[in-house]
Design an enzyme around this catalytic site. Structure first.
Site, mmCIF file in Angstrom:
data_model
loop_
_atom_site.group_PDB
_atom_site.id
_atom_site.type_symbol
_atom_site.label_atom_id
_atom_site.label_comp_id
_atom_site.label_asym_id
_atom_site.label_seq_id
_atom_site.Cartn_x
_atom_site.Cartn_y
_atom_site.Cartn_z
ATOM 1 N N GLU A 1 15.554 -19.737 -30.116
ATOM 2 C CA GLU A 1 14.822 -19.419 -28.879
ATOM 3 C C GLU A 1 14.676 -17.905 -28.739
ATOM 4 O O GLU A 1 13.635 -17.393 -28.354
ATOM 5 C CB GLU A 1 15.574 -19.989 -27.677
ATOM 6 C CG GLU A 1 14.879 -19.690 -26.358
ATOM 7 C CD GLU A 1 15.634 -20.246 -25.153
ATOM 8 O OE1 GLU A 1 15.778 -19.500 -24.170
ATOM 9 O OE2 GLU A 1 16.078 -21.407 -25.190
ATOM 10 N N ARG B 1 20.752 -15.129 -31.604
ATOM 11 C CA ARG B 1 21.805 -15.699 -30.765
ATOM 12 C C ARG B 1 23.099 -15.458 -31.525
ATOM 13 O O ARG B 1 23.242 -15.918 -32.663
ATOM 14 C CB ARG B 1 21.606 -17.210 -30.576
ATOM 15 C CG ARG B 1 20.609 -17.569 -29.496
ATOM 16 C CD ARG B 1 21.265 -17.502 -28.107
ATOM 17 N NE ARG B 1 20.284 -17.545 -27.040
ATOM 18 C CZ ARG B 1 19.907 -18.655 -26.422
ATOM 19 N NH1 ARG B 1 20.400 -19.810 -26.790
ATOM 20 N NH2 ARG B 1 19.050 -18.589 -25.437
ATOM 21 N N CYS C 1 13.762 -16.142 -22.241
ATOM 22 C CA CYS C 1 13.878 -16.887 -20.991
ATOM 23 C C CYS C 1 14.570 -16.019 -19.938
ATOM 24 O O CYS C 1 15.609 -15.424 -20.219
ATOM 25 C CB CYS C 1 14.697 -18.154 -21.230
ATOM 26 S SG CYS C 1 14.895 -19.133 -19.731
ATOM 27 N N THR D 1 16.418 -16.633 -17.565
ATOM 28 C CA THR D 1 17.780 -17.020 -17.160
ATOM 29 C C THR D 1 18.838 -16.317 -18.011
ATOM 30 O O THR D 1 20.006 -16.281 -17.648
ATOM 31 C CB THR D 1 17.999 -18.546 -17.292
ATOM 32 O OG1 THR D 1 17.889 -18.912 -18.670
ATOM 33 C CG2 THR D 1 16.993 -19.328 -16.471
ATOM 34 N N ARG E 1 26.836 -16.067 -22.206
ATOM 35 C CA ARG E 1 27.254 -17.371 -21.701
ATOM 36 C C ARG E 1 28.608 -17.695 -22.324
ATOM 37 O O ARG E 1 28.718 -17.887 -23.534
ATOM 38 C CB ARG E 1 26.233 -18.460 -22.051
ATOM 39 C CG ARG E 1 26.641 -19.836 -21.521
ATOM 40 C CD ARG E 1 25.531 -20.895 -21.668
ATOM 41 N NE ARG E 1 25.936 -22.130 -20.991
ATOM 42 C CZ ARG E 1 26.528 -23.166 -21.606
ATOM 43 N NH1 ARG E 1 26.764 -23.122 -22.895
ATOM 44 N NH2 ARG E 1 26.880 -24.225 -20.909
ATOM 45 N N ARG F 1 27.827 -28.611 -16.850
ATOM 46 C CA ARG F 1 26.867 -29.447 -17.581
ATOM 47 C C ARG F 1 27.609 -30.619 -18.213
ATOM 48 O O ARG F 1 28.818 -30.597 -18.331
ATOM 49 C CB ARG F 1 26.211 -28.644 -18.726
ATOM 50 C CG ARG F 1 25.338 -27.498 -18.277
ATOM 51 C CD ARG F 1 24.847 -26.740 -19.497
ATOM 52 N NE ARG F 1 23.842 -25.744 -19.180
ATOM 53 C CZ ARG F 1 23.255 -24.970 -20.095
ATOM 54 N NH1 ARG F 1 23.588 -25.082 -21.357
ATOM 55 N NH2 ARG F 1 22.337 -24.088 -19.752
ATOM 56 N N GLU G 1 22.900 -29.054 -21.525
ATOM 57 C CA GLU G 1 21.895 -29.283 -20.493
ATOM 58 C C GLU G 1 21.282 -30.679 -20.598
ATOM 59 O O GLU G 1 21.064 -31.187 -21.684
ATOM 60 C CB GLU G 1 20.781 -28.235 -20.650
ATOM 61 C CG GLU G 1 20.283 -27.715 -19.339
ATOM 62 C CD GLU G 1 19.476 -26.426 -19.507
ATOM 63 O OE1 GLU G 1 19.082 -25.889 -18.477
ATOM 64 O OE2 GLU G 1 19.252 -25.980 -20.642
#
Length: 356
Positions: free
Chosen positions: A225, A229, A271, A273, A280, A309, A314
């Site tokens: 994404e 990452r 994104c 968020t 995270r 979650r 998610e």
């Protein structure tokens, strides 16, 4: 100038969204006034339109957020939409606020959240990074995807010590390697329908790859994404060790690959968020007693800004009282503080579970 076909698609999509019962932040903040104000704008460099920003939310009315930034300039050009969504998601980060300078703090100050190994199954801390000079997924060419993969692969192969490992391109991956990465839960699949609709999966699997260290406690996803990452994880609750590994890795990679950073928003991501610290920190935690008292669980989670979650992340259910719990806030606080919120919250949840 935005062409007529794009405008027509925007108008049609907007009308459907407005008439829907969508709970997305996109629907909440894309008023007619904001829509009319932004529908003819384009970003200077990559010519991204409002459609590029909102098409995922227009197609998926069940989105939680519904928007992505096709390039870094979108955050400025379409600020009338991004700012209120950012403020809502990140707990009051206003358009006049400025994200603090990156601060990982004293990595030795976190211990093990569950020294007796009763509750925490595994812990991971991840962050996202974008490479300077490249747009986000929807604007990337196949040549850029490949060029980025080359840079990432050569950078990571220079890592040593416990970070030393191997880079696996998704293109031409052997079946045996692929199966091993699936078994390790390392392999990422082509994006879900939310990312597909945002045009984040073009030229798949070109330019995508996975790196992991020999101990399988450090992982980098290239062009999933986000451009990068970076993930540190292991079984049990030793957050200190996991966080320290992540910080070492980020600092090492940044020496070789400049990251895209904004004075107001922090580290830039696809994104909204994930902006700011992009951190995270999460645990898979078994709390059967709290699981049967969901209201209490949610109450503690809200107090510490935690997101609860299901077991598989998610849009999933908790299996056998196992939850994936992480920090929710990523903006307006330092990396250290973001991880500390998770650390304090999980400590409190374990205390509560013991007392029930």
């Amino acid at each position: 100038m935005v062409d007529a076909a794009v405008l027509a698609k925007l108008e049609e999509g907007y009308a459907k969204l407005a008439a829907s019962d969508s709970k997305s932040l996109l629907k909440k903040y894309l008023t007619k006034e904001v829509f009319d104000n932004l529908k003819n704008k384009v970003t200077p460099t990559f010519k991204s339109t409002l459609l590029d920003v909102i098409q995922s939310g227009l197609e998926n009315h069940d989105s939680g957020v519904g928007i992505y930034a096709p390039d870094a300039e979108s955050y400025t050009v379409f600020a009338d939409l991004f700012d209120p969504i950012i403020e809502d998601y990140h707990g009051g980060f206003k358009k006049t606020d400025k994200h603090p300078a990156s601060t990982f703090g004293d990595v030795a100050s976190f211990g093990n959240v569950d020294p007796t190994n009763e509750y925490v199954i595994s812990t991971r801390v991840r962050c996202g990074r974008s490479m300077q000079g490249y747009p986000f997924n929807p604007c990337l060419t196949e040549a850029q995807y490949k060029e980025m993969e080359g840079k990432v692969s050569s950078t990571l192969s220079g890592l040593d010590g416990e970070l030393k490992g191997k880079f696996y391109p998704l293109t031409g991956m052997e079946k045996a390697v692929q199966q091993q990465l699936i078994d390790d839960h390392f392999l990422f699949k082509e994006g879900d329908r939310f990312l597909q609709a945002a045009n984040a999966c073009r030229f798949w699997p070109s330019g995508r790859g996975i790196y992991h260290n020999d101990a399988k406690t450090f992982l980098v996803w290239c062009n999933e994404e986000d451009h990068l990452r970076i993930i540190s994880m292991q079984q049990g609750g030793d957050l200190g060790q996991i966080y320290k590994r992540l910080v070492t890795a980020v600092n090492e990679i940044e020496k070789r690959v400049p990251f895209s950073h904004d004075d107001r928003l922090g580290f830039l991501t696809f994104c909204p968020t994930n902006l700011g610290t992009t951190i995270r920190a999460s645990v898979h935690i078994k709390v059967p007693k709290l699981a049967s008292n969901k209201a209490k669980l949610e109450e503690v989670a809200a107090k510490y800004n935690l997101q609860v979650r299901g077991t598989r992340g998610e849009h999933t259910e908790a299996e056998g009282g196992v939850y994936d719990i992480s920090n929710k806030r990523r903006m307006g606080l330092t990396e250290y503080d973001a991880v500390k919120e998770m650390y304090d919250g999980i400590t409190e949840l374990i205390k509560l579970e013991k007392s029930l």
